[in-house]
Write an enzyme that holds these catalytic residues in place. Structure first.
Site, short mmCIF file in Angstrom:
data_model
loop_
_atom_site.label_atom_id
_atom_site.label_comp_id
_atom_site.label_asym_id
_atom_site.label_seq_id
_atom_site.Cartn_x
_atom_site.Cartn_y
_atom_site.Cartn_z
N LYS A 79 0.86 -1.18 0.00
CA LYS A 79 0.00 0.00 0.00
C LYS A 79 0.89 1.24 0.00
CE LYS A 79 -3.82 2.09 2.64
NZ LYS A 79 -4.73 1.92 3.79
N SER A 154 -9.67 2.25 2.83
CA SER A 154 -8.73 2.98 2.00
C SER A 154 -7.75 2.08 1.25
CB SER A 154 -7.95 3.97 2.86
OG SER A 154 -7.15 3.30 3.82
N SER A 178 -10.16 -0.23 6.94
CA SER A 178 -9.52 -0.07 5.63
C SER A 178 -8.84 -1.32 5.08
CB SER A 178 -8.51 1.07 5.67
OG SER A 178 -9.18 2.30 5.77
#
EC number: 6.3.5.7
Length: 492
Positions: A79, A154, A178
């Site tokens: 990420k 997210s 997330s």
């Protein structure tokens, strides 16, 4: 082999150790898939082919020399919130569009030390604030199951990359759902560990008392392999806890589902806005666990209504503090031709941050301001303690708590959800972060539009092994985790 992307982490590790294929071949296979398929999915923000192939060659040398780890040579995606030395780290924001970190986050350091190969960095909501991955400065990521739908957020890029078979597994972070919500939207397994189990050092901070890193993969077994690498105490993170580590892979069969007490909170299944298909699939998965020997126990979580207001005071307050460092002076975006210092601050921040980040900074700054600090922030912290106590009371009678991971399946990109509607969609995930508990999402079927549905299991502190084991056994008896989106079936 043209179907290397269909192998589990265990099968990849066995194939590499038995020299059925090399890490270079495996890495090239994924890089080809990314080049062909990712223009449609848009999961990667940075692909690092040169570095990936260098790391793959080093992994092949280690495998030949006999000094490899269990995962040496297997690729993964990070990420874009994890600092990566020499590779751009943007956190999905214009504010950090050209930021190249001088060091690696501890999670990245650990994956490198384990011989894993970094394919690149994947997309996310700006500064991890959002549930759709649409607020990213570089644009939205698509859900591989329906390209006009969001992958969740997210950690939407992480979920989309794994669901499209553009990485075997990926790292994510979870501040209010997330990891779990995008895993649910994309049909994956995703684990949010206990707060303090995985180091936060080198993760660009959103809300420091809520952020936690974890694995995202197709199965609980795949997640367990990555947890074995990233979990553990880190002296560089003051919130990291010194606690004996489990071997998550070895423990996959250690929890018996027979006799397991699963708490079913009445309040969770009566939430307004809970989609009928989501409710049905979750109830079917619980019926399956019951058939496997678990006992379903109805429980009360009386603080449920307080989750959203409490979270949306504490998280923005911490964000307001953490994001005050981006001022156009030291690093990050700087506006052009400022008239004076105040103009530099104002324009750098208003031009560098997107609307959702600005909204949360505004809420947080208001909650922390002198006249309102006690009325809002201090009160929210007191309610947070009550939420934690609510869970601990429930765990006196049950082993885990079951819930949907999200009230709906993925929705269309650009669907005009107002911010409050979006915040209400976090009802099932945010309390876990407020209490610092571990939780896992497992895929349990599809809605009428063939979009994935997820079951969330919440555990008591430090019960990651138990959660992975329960989901692993569920996955031995079902095949939802093996289902692939049509785009993932494409060959490069």
């Amino acid at each position: 082999m043209t179907d290397l992307h269909r192998l589990s982490i265990r099968e990849l590790a066995e194939g590499l150790s038995q020299a059925k294929f090399s890490s270079r071949e495996l890495t090239e296979h994924y890089l080809k898939r990314i080049a062909k398929i990712d223009p449609q999915v848009k999961s990667y923000v940075t692909v690092t082919p040169e570095q990936a192939l260098r790391e793959a060659d080093a992994a092949d040398a280690a495998l030949k020399a006999g000094n490899a780890t269990a995962l040496t040579g297997i690729p993964l995606a990070h990420k874009d919130i994890f600092c990566t030395k020499g590779i751009k780290t943007t956190a999905g924001s214009k504010m950090l569009d050209n930021f190249i970190s001088p060091y690696d986050a501890t999670v990245v350091e650990k994956t490198k030390a384990a011989g894993l190969v970094t394919l690149g960095k994947v997309n996310m909501d700006e500064f991890a604030m959002g549930s759709t991955s649409e607020s990213s400065y570089v644009g939205a990521t698509s859900n591989p199951w329906a390209l006009d739908h969001v992958p969740g957020g997210s950690s939407g890029g992480s979920a989309a990359a794994v669901a499209a078979d553009l990485a075997p597994f990926a790292t994510g972070t979870d501040t209010g759902g997330s990891i779990r919500q995008p895993a649910s939207f994309c049909g994956l397994t995703g684990l949010k560990p206990t707060y303090g189990r995985v180091s936060r050092f080198g993760i660009i901070a959103y809300a420091s008392s809520l952020d936690q890193a974890g694995p995202m993969a197709r199965s609980a077994e795949d997640c367990a392999y990555l947890m074995n690498v990233i979990a553990g105490h880190d002296a560089k993170d003051s919130t990291s806890v010194k606690k004996e580590l489990d071997d998550y892979v070895a423990n996959l069969n250690n929890t018996s589902v027979k006799g397991l007490r699963i708490g079913i909170p009445k309040q969770y299944f009566n939430v307004a806005g809970l989609d009928a298909d989501v409710k049905a699939r979750v109830e079917e998965s619980l019926k399956k666990l019951e058939e496997m020997g678990a006992a379903l126990v109805e429980i009360d979580l009386n603080m449920t209504e307080a989750y959203v207001p409490t979270y949306y005071l504490i998280a923005p307050a911490e964000a307001s503090s953490n994001l005050s460092r981006y001022d156009g002076v030291r690093y990050g975006y700087r506006c052009e031709n400022p008239a004076d210092l105040m103009d530099l601050y104002k324009r750098s921040r208003s031009e560098g941050f997107g609307p959702e980040v600005q909204r949360r900074i505004l809420i947080g700054t208001y909650a922390l301001s002198a006249g309102y600090y006690d009325a809002y922030y201090v009160k929210a912290q007191k309610v947070r303690r009550l939420i934690q106590q609510d869970f601990l009371k429930a765990f006196e009678n049950v082993d885990v708590i079951a819930a949907p991971a999200a009230p709906t399946t993925a929705y269309k990109i650009g669907a005009s959800l107002d911010p409050v509607e979006m915040y209400l969609g976090d009802i099932y995930t945010i309390a876990v972060n407020l209490a610092g508990l571990p939780a896992i999402n497992a895929p349990v079927g599809f809605d009428k539009d063939n979009l994935p549905v997820g079951l969330q299991l919440i555990g008591n502190y430090w019960s990651e092994s138990q959660l992975l084991s329960i989901v692993h056994q569920y996955q031995q008896n079902t095949d939802w985790h093996t289902k692939r989106a049509a785009i993932a079936e494409e060959n490069a």
